[in-house]
Design a protein around this motif. Sequence first.
Motif, short mmCIF file in Angstrom:
data_model
loop_
_atom_site.label_atom_id
_atom_site.label_comp_id
_atom_site.label_asym_id
_atom_site.label_seq_id
_atom_site.Cartn_x
_atom_site.Cartn_y
_atom_site.Cartn_z
N ASN A 133 -7.06 31.69 -48.53
CA ASN A 133 -7.42 30.38 -49.08
C ASN A 133 -6.49 29.28 -48.58
O ASN A 133 -6.93 28.21 -48.20
CB ASN A 133 -7.38 30.41 -50.60
N ASN A 134 -5.19 29.52 -48.63
CA ASN A 134 -4.23 28.50 -48.24
C ASN A 134 -4.42 28.04 -46.81
O ASN A 134 -4.33 26.84 -46.50
CB ASN A 134 -2.81 29.02 -48.44
N ALA A 135 -4.68 28.99 -45.90
CA ALA A 135 -4.88 28.64 -44.49
C ALA A 135 -6.10 27.75 -44.32
O ALA A 135 -6.08 26.78 -43.53
CB ALA A 135 -5.02 29.90 -43.65
N LYS A 136 -7.15 28.01 -45.06
CA LYS A 136 -8.36 27.20 -44.97
C LYS A 136 -8.12 25.81 -45.54
O LYS A 136 -8.61 24.81 -45.00
CB LYS A 136 -9.51 27.88 -45.72
N VAL B 127 -5.97 16.61 -51.41
CA VAL B 127 -5.65 18.01 -51.15
C VAL B 127 -6.21 18.90 -52.26
O VAL B 127 -6.77 19.97 -52.00
CB VAL B 127 -4.12 18.21 -51.02
N GLU B 128 -6.09 18.44 -53.49
CA GLU B 128 -6.61 19.22 -54.62
C GLU B 128 -8.12 19.33 -54.56
O GLU B 128 -8.69 20.39 -54.87
CB GLU B 128 -6.17 18.58 -55.94
N SER B 129 -8.79 18.26 -54.14
CA SER B 129 -10.26 18.31 -54.01
C SER B 129 -10.67 19.29 -52.92
O SER B 129 -11.68 19.98 -53.06
CB SER B 129 -10.81 16.91 -53.72
N VAL B 130 -9.90 19.35 -51.83
CA VAL B 130 -10.18 20.31 -50.77
C VAL B 130 -9.96 21.73 -51.29
O VAL B 130 -10.76 22.64 -51.03
CB VAL B 130 -9.29 20.05 -49.54
N ARG B 131 -8.89 21.93 -52.03
CA ARG B 131 -8.61 23.24 -52.60
C ARG B 131 -9.77 23.71 -53.49
O ARG B 131 -10.24 24.84 -53.39
CB ARG B 131 -7.32 23.20 -53.42
N GLU B 132 -10.23 22.80 -54.37
CA GLU B 132 -11.32 23.15 -55.27
C GLU B 132 -12.60 23.46 -54.50
O GLU B 132 -13.35 24.37 -54.86
CB GLU B 132 -11.56 22.00 -56.25
N ASP B 133 -12.84 22.70 -53.43
CA ASP B 133 -14.03 22.91 -52.62
C ASP B 133 -13.99 24.27 -51.91
O ASP B 133 -14.99 24.98 -51.85
CB ASP B 133 -14.18 21.79 -51.59
N VAL C 86 -5.21 24.18 -45.67
CA VAL C 86 -4.36 23.45 -44.72
C VAL C 86 -5.18 23.00 -43.53
O VAL C 86 -5.07 21.84 -43.08
CB VAL C 86 -3.18 24.34 -44.27
N ASP C 87 -6.01 23.88 -42.99
CA ASP C 87 -6.81 23.53 -41.81
C ASP C 87 -7.76 22.38 -42.11
O ASP C 87 -7.88 21.45 -41.32
CB ASP C 87 -7.60 24.77 -41.35
N ARG C 88 -8.41 22.42 -43.27
CA ARG C 88 -9.33 21.34 -43.65
C ARG C 88 -8.61 20.01 -43.78
O ARG C 88 -9.08 18.98 -43.29
CB ARG C 88 -10.00 21.68 -44.99
N VAL C 89 -7.45 20.01 -44.42
CA VAL C 89 -6.70 18.77 -44.63
C VAL C 89 -6.18 18.22 -43.30
O VAL C 89 -6.30 17.02 -43.01
CB VAL C 89 -5.54 18.98 -45.62
N VAL C 90 -5.60 19.10 -42.47
CA VAL C 90 -5.06 18.67 -41.18
C VAL C 90 -6.17 18.10 -40.30
O VAL C 90 -6.00 17.05 -39.67
CB VAL C 90 -4.35 19.84 -40.47
N GLN C 91 -7.31 18.76 -40.25
CA GLN C 91 -8.43 18.27 -39.45
C GLN C 91 -8.93 16.93 -39.98
O GLN C 91 -9.32 16.06 -39.21
CB GLN C 91 -9.56 19.30 -39.44
N SER C 92 -8.92 16.75 -41.30
CA SER C 92 -9.35 15.48 -41.89
C SER C 92 -8.40 14.36 -41.51
O SER C 92 -8.83 13.25 -41.16
CB SER C 92 -9.41 15.60 -43.42
#
Length: 257
Positions: free
Chosen positions: A1-4, A133-139, A6-12
């Motif tokens: 989960n954490n890797a996904k 970041v929290e919204s990405v985590r929840e998603d 981080v990847d989503r946030v960095v790409q955003s």
Amino acid sequence: NNAKIVDRVVQSVRRVERRLGVTNVVSSAAAASNESVQANTTSSSDDKRILLFDNHPTIYAQGWKLQATSIHGEGDKIALPPTILEALTSNNSNSELDPWGSGRSGRPLAFRIGVLDPEYEGFPASETMKKFVESVREDVVSSQTIAANSTQSTTKSNDDNDDIMSEDSDNDDDAEETQIIEAYLDELSHRYISYTHGTVVEFTQEDGCVGLPEPIARALLQRNSYSMGRSDNERHNNSRISVKRTVDPASTSLSTD
């Protein structure tokens, strides 16, 4: 989960930087080294910020850390070392980095000039970015839960919902892009005590130095229409930035003649 996450946030973040025209100008290795040093000097054992990104230091496009010197001139034109010109125009460099604007864009290269905040705790520091970041985590968690609980689907239901899902997806993308742009700019206001932008007048400074004319220095020290970052009443900028006043040599020689 954490890797996904981080990847989503960095790409955003990188997508927003492309949208804003922000470009990386140093190697990934050098950027990682610089950011790691800053992270190590600001982290503490009781740090309660989100720690997902400690092993991914190059979240932002990276630039140079230079010592400010005073130059005399009007406007927003700074002076940089010749080595930076060589780096920008080398064959191994990004072809879009044209300091004079003679390339396809037709515009001179502009630089973000800022005073890094030594108290910056690392990414994310702003409330807006933390919420993103929290919204990405929840998603990510939600999508994995849905995938785990899904046992079957029908082709008919997928076909019926294609158009609706496409419209919803476009709306979601627009909302997320607006959210990450706001979060990105808010995060910059925590990363820097203050910052502004300028173009280059010449590449004549000594290595490790950047020449700032009075208008740029004033924008960094005193809030005006060219300043960016949080307001003075939040940061008390003037008291946190060391200042050295200089005198124009030309005006000095004229007054002594």
